[in-house]
Design an enzyme around this catalytic site. Structure first.
Site, short mmCIF file in Angstrom:
data_model
loop_
_atom_site.label_atom_id
_atom_site.label_comp_id
_atom_site.label_asym_id
_atom_site.label_seq_id
_atom_site.Cartn_x
_atom_site.Cartn_y
_atom_site.Cartn_z
N LYS A 279 0.84 -1.19 0.00
CA LYS A 279 0.00 0.00 0.00
C LYS A 279 0.87 1.24 0.00
O LYS A 279 2.00 1.21 0.50
CB LYS A 279 -0.86 0.03 1.28
N GLU A 351 -6.33 -9.47 0.67
CA GLU A 351 -6.03 -10.59 1.58
C GLU A 351 -7.21 -10.97 2.46
O GLU A 351 -7.31 -12.12 2.91
CB GLU A 351 -4.82 -10.25 2.45
N ARG A 353 -10.38 -11.46 1.85
CA ARG A 353 -11.19 -12.54 1.27
C ARG A 353 -10.46 -13.88 1.35
O ARG A 353 -11.08 -14.93 1.44
CB ARG A 353 -11.58 -12.17 -0.17
N1 BES Z 1 -8.15 -3.70 4.36
C1 BES Z 1 -8.31 -3.31 3.00
C2 BES Z 1 -9.62 -2.58 2.76
C3 BES Z 1 -9.75 -1.21 3.38
C4 BES Z 1 -9.42 -0.09 2.67
C5 BES Z 1 -10.27 -1.07 4.65
C6 BES Z 1 -9.58 1.15 3.23
C7 BES Z 1 -10.44 0.17 5.20
C8 BES Z 1 -10.10 1.29 4.49
C9 BES Z 1 -8.29 -4.53 2.10
O1 BES Z 1 -7.50 -5.58 2.53
C10 BES Z 1 -7.75 -4.08 0.80
O2 BES Z 1 -6.60 -3.71 0.76
N2 BES Z 1 -8.57 -4.09 -0.23
C11 BES Z 1 -8.18 -3.66 -1.50
C12 BES Z 1 -8.72 -4.62 -2.52
C13 BES Z 1 -8.18 -4.44 -3.90
C14 BES Z 1 -6.71 -4.82 -3.93
C15 BES Z 1 -8.96 -5.28 -4.85
C16 BES Z 1 -8.73 -2.26 -1.74
O3 BES Z 1 -9.83 -1.98 -1.26
O4 BES Z 1 -8.04 -1.46 -2.34
ZN ZN Z 2 -7.19 -5.70 4.52
MN MN Z 3 -5.49 -5.39 1.90
#
Ligand code: BES
Ligand code: ZN
Ligand code: MN
Length: 493
Positions: A279, A351, A353
């Protein structure tokens, strides 16, 4: 905090502070009206002078009262009489509590529910009051060595009501207390930094619940246990970290043996860096909240252990970190889930899912009559619904309706979102049964579609709480959501 019900008139009831309402344009509410009579029209005079606006959230403290049994009167604005509903009631009470905390009052009585509050009842208002007090008393388990927020002096809180409503109010207070206990635990866990709140820390929190409550049993599965269970998808997420993963299994038994349980599955990623699909740095600290789903499961167990509904519930929390390293799962790696289905991990940041699918498969051994997973799953859900409402998905309309209704009653709303073949098509992979991500569009829906691939024959719902489990900015904190929704749902079973 001690809560009590009183039916005495505001002018007669002894208290450090009477909380009474004023509507728009200085129109006195019922309790203020009664007090005004005993105070020789003092409140009417204040209203005439323009000192009592009555705008929602406004307040005015009369710190020295003579002529009534109360020491102080806290006048709070309720907004327009015609639109005074439970939401306004919560808002007015929260504002009153902020003002009250700045006084020396040790007890107070809330007269706001004596007004006509739209679309609700005495039970729900009492519960809302207890929750609002609980929220105002909550303190982040901080690690500051100075500048600590002082604890409020308030220790007794009265709720004024008609005599006939006593029973309903006592019930509302009890349920409110349970919800506050559960929500506060969930917030405490979420607010700890990830170097404190590890998978082991969550497992210990679960063990503590079992120690405190005879109705709760807990089992902690190690990585070796998970390997034996062939949880290749869950384990792929924890590859990159030195911190041991845990699968936490809780059981609450409130019904006779044989009653099929409701399974709550909570995402417990104690820190989500994204893994190799790293990230960006901005706000990455907030990924300590990525165990909000897990926290809500533990919080819900805490609440139901106190409230003792006659149902059976199992909680399943896959807990791990998502870190990059020389051992971490790489984009393109293929893993085999406990269900036997293979997954191409195109993005290691998707991750949640991957850990939930194995936990859902594990839930099958309890023959659950419903499986509800709770997860801070997608940023896309925050884009879709913002920070006010959780995303609600599922494969069973009755379950979806029940959860939506519970959210409505609990002021912890969730909104139904679609899933379907069209969306699931995006998960196609050339190399495995399917991939863990689809395109950019409808990310919250495609994530739910991924989970749906593991729910054949189950009644399943999914709550995406990425926008609601915590707040960012100056008030950064876990919210404890959706504990109120889940507890309400369980109390209705
Ligand atoms: N934990 C994140 C989702 C999230 C994002 C929670 C912002 C709270 C605030 C999750 O694991 C994630 O990184 N999801 C990705 C999915 C994508 C790679 C398809 C996302 O939402 O960008
Ligand atoms: Zn996450
Ligand atoms: Mn994530």
């Amino acid at each position: 905090m001690e809560f009590f019900v009183t039916s005495a008139s505001p002018s007669r009831q002894r208290t450090d502070c009477a909380i009474v309402g004023v509507f728009d344009k200085g129109v006195l509410g019922a309790a203020a009206e009664e007090l005004d009579g005993k105070l020789g029209g003092q409140l009417t005079k204040l209203a005439k002078r323009g000192d009592l606006g009555g705008k929602s959230g406004d307040h005015l403290l009369l710190a020295d009262v003579s002529g009534a049994a109360c020491e102080r009167i806290l006048l709070v604005g309720l907004g327009a009489r015609g639109s005074f509903n439970r939401k306004q009631y919560r808002k007015a009470l929260a504002s009153a509590l902020t003002a009250l905390a700045k006084t020396g009052a040790r007890d107070a009585i809330n007269y706001l529910a004596l007004e006509e509050v739209k679309d609700t009842d005495a039970y729900a208002l009492a519960r809302a009051a207890v929750e609002t007090v609980g929220h105002s008393q909550y303190r982040i388990p901080d690690h500051k060595t100075s500048n600590k927020r002082p604890k409020s002096k308030l220790s007794r809180f009265g709720i004024a009501a008609q005599r006939s409503e006593r029973g309903a109010i006592e019930r509302g207070i009890a349920h409110g207390r349970g919800i506050v206990a559960g929500t506060s635990l969930a917030r405490d866990l979420a607010n700890q930094p990830a170097n404190v709140c590890t998978p082991t820390f969550l497992a210990n929190a679960a063990k503590n619940l079992a120690r405190e409550h005879r109705s709760i049993r807990v089992r902690i599965l190690s990585e070796a246990d998970c390997r034996k269970l062939k949880m290749g998808s869950f384990l792929s997420v924890t590859e990159g970290t030195a911190e041991p993963a845990k699968l936490i299994v809780l059981e609450y038994n409130g019904a006779a043996r044989g009653g099929d349980p409701i399974a709550l599955v909570g995402k417990g990623v104690t820190f989500d860096t994204g893994g190799i699909s790293l990230k960006p740095p901005a706000a990455m600290d907030e990924m300590k909240f990525d165990m909000g789903g897990a926290a809500s499961v533990l919080g819900t167990f805490k609440a139901i252990a106190a409230l003792e509904p006659q149902i059976n519930v199992v909680g399943i929390v896959p807990a791990c970190e998502n870190m990059p390293s020389g051992r971490a799962t790489k984009p393109g790696d293929i893993v085999r889930s406990m269900s036997g289905q293979t997954i191409e991990v195109l993005n290691t940041d998707a991750e949640g899912r991957l850990i939930l699918c194995d936990a859902i498969t594990y839930a099958r051994r309890f023959k659950p009559r419903a499986v509800i997973d709770i997860a801070t799953l997608t940023g896309a859900c925050v884009i879709a619904l913002g920070n006010h409402i959780s995303g609600l998905f599922g494969n069973d309309q009755a379950l979806i309706d029940a959860l939506r209704d519970a959210g409505q009653r609990a002021d912890d709303r969730a909104w139904p979102m679609p899933i379907g073949e069209e969306y699931a098509d995006g998960l196609k992979s050339n190399f495995a049964d399917f991939a863990n991500v689809a395109g950019r569009d409808a990310g919250a829906i495609t994530a739910a579609c991924f989970l749906a691939k593991f729910t054949d024959g189950l009644k399943w719902a999914h709550l995406d709480v990425a926008g609601t489990a915590y707040v960012s900015g100056s008030g950064k904190s876990g919210t404890g959501r959706p504990v109120p929704l889940l507890v309400d749902y369980l109390l209705h079973q």
